[in-house]
Scaffold this active site. Sequence first.
Site, mmCIF file in Angstrom:
data_model
loop_
_atom_site.group_PDB
_atom_site.id
_atom_site.type_symbol
_atom_site.label_atom_id
_atom_site.label_comp_id
_atom_site.label_asym_id
_atom_site.label_seq_id
_atom_site.Cartn_x
_atom_site.Cartn_y
_atom_site.Cartn_z
ATOM 1 N N HIS A 1 0.898 -1.044 0.075
ATOM 2 C CA HIS A 1 0.237 0.446 0.088
ATOM 3 C C HIS A 1 0.768 1.534 0.001
ATOM 4 O O HIS A 1 1.709 1.142 -0.136
ATOM 5 C CB HIS A 1 -0.981 -0.084 1.660
ATOM 6 C CG HIS A 1 -1.782 0.906 1.241
ATOM 7 N ND1 HIS A 1 -1.914 2.417 1.111
ATOM 8 C CD2 HIS A 1 -3.192 1.325 0.746
ATOM 9 C CE1 HIS A 1 -3.163 3.066 2.026
ATOM 10 N NE2 HIS A 1 -3.525 2.230 1.319
ATOM 11 N N ASP B 1 3.671 -4.484 7.992
ATOM 12 C CA ASP B 1 2.048 -3.600 7.859
ATOM 13 C C ASP B 1 0.902 -4.431 8.184
ATOM 14 O O ASP B 1 0.675 -5.586 7.141
ATOM 15 C CB ASP B 1 2.124 -2.915 6.580
ATOM 16 C CG ASP B 1 0.749 -2.468 6.177
ATOM 17 O OD1 ASP B 1 -0.147 -2.936 6.762
ATOM 18 O OD2 ASP B 1 0.692 -1.818 5.380
ATOM 19 N N GLN C 1 -4.022 -5.587 6.920
ATOM 20 C CA GLN C 1 -4.898 -6.694 6.192
ATOM 21 C C GLN C 1 -4.636 -7.961 6.866
ATOM 22 O O GLN C 1 -5.450 -9.531 6.825
ATOM 23 C CB GLN C 1 -4.956 -6.811 4.642
ATOM 24 C CG GLN C 1 -4.844 -5.779 4.034
ATOM 25 C CD GLN C 1 -6.644 -5.213 3.412
ATOM 26 O OE1 GLN C 1 -7.349 -6.085 4.106
ATOM 27 N NE2 GLN C 1 -6.775 -3.861 3.441
ATOM 28 N N LYS D 1 -10.117 -1.851 10.201
ATOM 29 C CA LYS D 1 -10.106 -2.765 9.464
ATOM 30 C C LYS D 1 -10.951 -3.776 10.428
ATOM 31 O O LYS D 1 -10.871 -5.126 9.679
ATOM 32 C CB LYS D 1 -9.213 -2.951 8.531
ATOM 33 C CG LYS D 1 -8.981 -2.243 7.351
ATOM 34 C CD LYS D 1 -7.650 -2.121 6.638
ATOM 35 C CE LYS D 1 -7.190 -0.431 5.852
ATOM 36 N NZ LYS D 1 -7.817 -0.263 4.855
ATOM 37 N N CYS E 1 -4.695 2.342 -4.023
ATOM 38 C CA CYS E 1 -3.327 2.994 -3.128
ATOM 39 C C CYS E 1 -1.942 1.579 -3.484
ATOM 40 O O CYS E 1 -1.361 1.434 -2.657
ATOM 41 C CB CYS E 1 -3.688 2.810 -2.018
ATOM 42 S SG CYS E 1 -5.001 4.300 -1.733
HETATM 43 N N1 7TS Z 1 -1.679 -0.725 4.755
HETATM 44 C C1 7TS Z 1 -2.793 -2.018 3.949
HETATM 45 C C2 7TS Z 1 -2.040 -3.257 3.968
HETATM 46 C C3 7TS Z 1 -3.957 -1.461 3.590
HETATM 47 O O1 7TS Z 1 -4.196 -2.106 3.059
HETATM 48 C C4 7TS Z 1 -4.033 -0.369 3.537
HETATM 49 C C5 7TS Z 1 -5.026 0.517 3.491
HETATM 50 C C6 7TS Z 1 -3.210 1.333 4.517
HETATM 51 C C7 7TS Z 1 -1.680 0.465 4.840
HETATM 52 C C8 7TS Z 1 -3.441 1.982 5.105
HETATM 53 O O2 7TS Z 1 -4.485 2.134 6.596
HETATM 54 P P1 7TS Z 1 -5.476 3.472 6.535
HETATM 55 O O3 7TS Z 1 -6.213 3.001 7.714
HETATM 56 O O4 7TS Z 1 -4.039 3.826 7.609
HETATM 57 O O5 7TS Z 1 -5.737 3.902 5.542
HETATM 58 N N2 7TS Z 1 -6.407 -0.193 2.199
HETATM 59 C C9 7TS Z 1 -6.556 0.211 1.821
HETATM 60 C C10 7TS Z 1 -7.500 -0.348 0.956
HETATM 61 O O6 7TS Z 1 -7.584 -1.151 -0.034
HETATM 62 N N3 7TS Z 1 -8.809 0.343 -0.042
HETATM 63 O O7 7TS Z 1 -9.026 1.300 1.515
HETATM 64 C C11 7TS Z 1 -8.013 1.208 2.025
#
Ligand code: 7TS
Length: 412
Positions: A124, A202, A205, A228, A368
Amino acid sequence: MQSSWSDIRHDFPILSRTVRDGRPLVYLDNAATTQKPNQVVDTITDYYRSHNANAHRAVYALAEESTKMYESARDKVAGFINARDRSEIIFVRGTTEAINMVAYAWGRANVGKGDVVVTTEYEHHSNIVPWQLLTQEKGASLRYILMDDEGCLMLDTLDDILDEGRTKLVAFSMMSNVLGTITDVEQITSRCRRAGVPTLVDGAQAVPHMRVDVESLGCDFFAFSGHKMMGPTGVGVLWARKSMLEKMRPFHGGGDMIREVHKYESTWNDLPYKFEAGTPNIADVVGLGAAVDYLERIGMGNVRRHERELTAYALAKMADVPGLTVYGPRDPDRRGGVISFNFADVHPHDVAQIMDEDGVAIRSGHHCAQVLMERLDVAATSRASFYVYNTKGEVDVLVGALRKVAEVFKLG
Ligand code: 7TS
């Protein structure tokens, strides 16, 4: 565990909604954010209705309650990921802030000219851009663990980089948000430990979908987001080994993170408060604690089993849809409940729009992950992603809608 999977759906009133002229909602964008059960929503409401006060500051009853609720969420999170010490849990806004915190507070002190930071082709943007900013600022370079055509990392490409001896950090996701690939974390952390290189995982997911034990993974930093995993937006976690956190300078300066402040210098509070400047997001941290309770009640092994079954079912059904290309590992044991796909010559946004007519919420775009899009040689994909409340019946609706796309565009 709850008596059945369909009982779980009763905890999520939003899942009984209809959209677009009475179509039942089929929510398949869980990789972006998940829905929240009543237990989480009610906990947050109850916090504001009955306990609200600033934490860590005052001695009156409400302040004590608020502080207790906030700190009890830290204990829950620590237990959930098997952190050895509660002070290794730093509450942040989300995965993005956690990774940036490491890039600033650790990276700027430990990465210099000629050094190397390593990431992967399926990250991401939040696990790429902070490292670009850092390496550009320091005259260091950013290198990539490459991916094979099925979407699995080729670890010999990491070995080659480590052999050069300039690597300061390896940062990678435990599960790809586009391909669903589950990374063999221990394979990477053991290689890095042998080379004396710290690792950042990270887990955005991963934590919502499988049992995570940060101690046995052998990493040094681990980041994830509450929203999530059924928790509210605006709260996430950076876990880091105490020995790392103790050596790091603070990220943000301000209230609560200091021990003493004088005109020209200050000293820092104990962990984890050294990294939690200002009034924290108390209500949402408490809400995250309720999400942890909820997931623990189901059991993470059950969550993973359910999603594996749905994914295997969906992959088998999608294989028969004319003109459909599905990305990522074929083996459901190597992937989580995220399926990206494309129809030749049909724009993913058109696919998502046709799905929406049937009430199916999927995402389309680059997710992203533009470095990955380049590697796959596509501008975008459509993506369906599952959670514990999704059903085989919903997968059938998805596949029916995909067949409709194939018909509309006369594919196959
Ligand atoms: N890392 C991964 C693997 C992610 O899927 C996401 C968000 C982030 C980091 C960032 O997370 P945040 O909570 O700080 O925004 N992924 C997604 C997605 O797949 N669609 O919308 C957000």
